[in-house]
Design an enzyme around this catalytic site. Sequence first.
Site, PDB file in Angstrom:
ATOM      1  N   SER A 111     -37.686  91.315 -58.796  1.00 61.12           N
ATOM      2  CA  SER A 111     -37.120  90.175 -58.604  1.00 61.12           C
ATOM      3  C   SER A 111     -37.873  88.676 -58.443  1.00 61.12           C
ATOM      4  O   SER A 111     -38.525  88.487 -59.805  1.00 61.12           O
ATOM      5  CB  SER A 111     -36.404  90.239 -57.057  1.00 61.12           C
ATOM      6  N   HIS A 147     -29.640  96.266 -56.362  1.00 55.38           N
ATOM      7  CA  HIS A 147     -30.945  95.228 -56.506  1.00 55.38           C
ATOM      8  C   HIS A 147     -32.098  95.777 -56.086  1.00 55.38           C
ATOM      9  O   HIS A 147     -33.213  95.677 -56.678  1.00 55.38           O
ATOM     10  CB  HIS A 147     -30.644  93.879 -55.680  1.00 55.38           C
TER      11      HIS A 147
END
Length: 258
Positions: free
Chosen positions: A95, A230
Amino acid sequence: MHQEADNPWVRLFTPCPPSAPRLICFPHVGGAASAYVALSRALAPHVEVLALQYPARQDRRHEPHPGSIPALAEGVAGALRTALDGRPYAFFGHSMGALLAFETARRMTAAGARGPVRLFASARRAPSVPRAEAVHLRDDAGLLAELRRLSGTGRQILEDEELLALALPVIRADYRAVETYRYAPGAPLDCPVTVFAGDRDTETDTPDLVAEWAGLTTAETDLRVFSGGHFYLDGRAEEAAAEIVARLRTVAADRSPV
């Protein structure tokens, strides 16, 4: 765990033989080096993980947050110049960490240093893709709602007011750094890029990921999709490690055996 050569930026959890290449791991928003303990164990003894510890968190909590992705990248690049030895190394960023890994690689090569043999970009669209986000401008309740939506912050922190009071300013500063980042065109990387993504990650558009990252390197780009959101990496360290080892064996075969 110990700091690598007394370097406050670097943590070594699982030492490996000197023949093993290294994987420099960049944590996510609000994350710390400890996020990579499981991956470090899964990769040993084939690949040695050096996990980064950014300022303003855990044992570096009294240090100011650098404030931006470029400033963080400058700090990491400076720290790695003294932490790295002659063995091949790769970058893995999750990320925010993928964005930071890219900018650090740029700085390493621009300064004439030996760059990474591969960049693993996890759960992040390419830095060149604009994103209009303002999570850092939300109030605390809004920030917490985003953390719960992504399921990447432990319940121990979310349910402890004292821990939250310590964590939220750092998380907000990380979001601010990411959301105010603007890609500056420049020389592409010369290393391959492997993109990792979760098949239920609402933060990425999987079909476009390879094309987006391919424009930032002169080498090949490939994609590996895992089951999960995620934070697919939680609970899938062994799967990710197998993919990493396979790619580093190919890339570094003529320089150091994996």
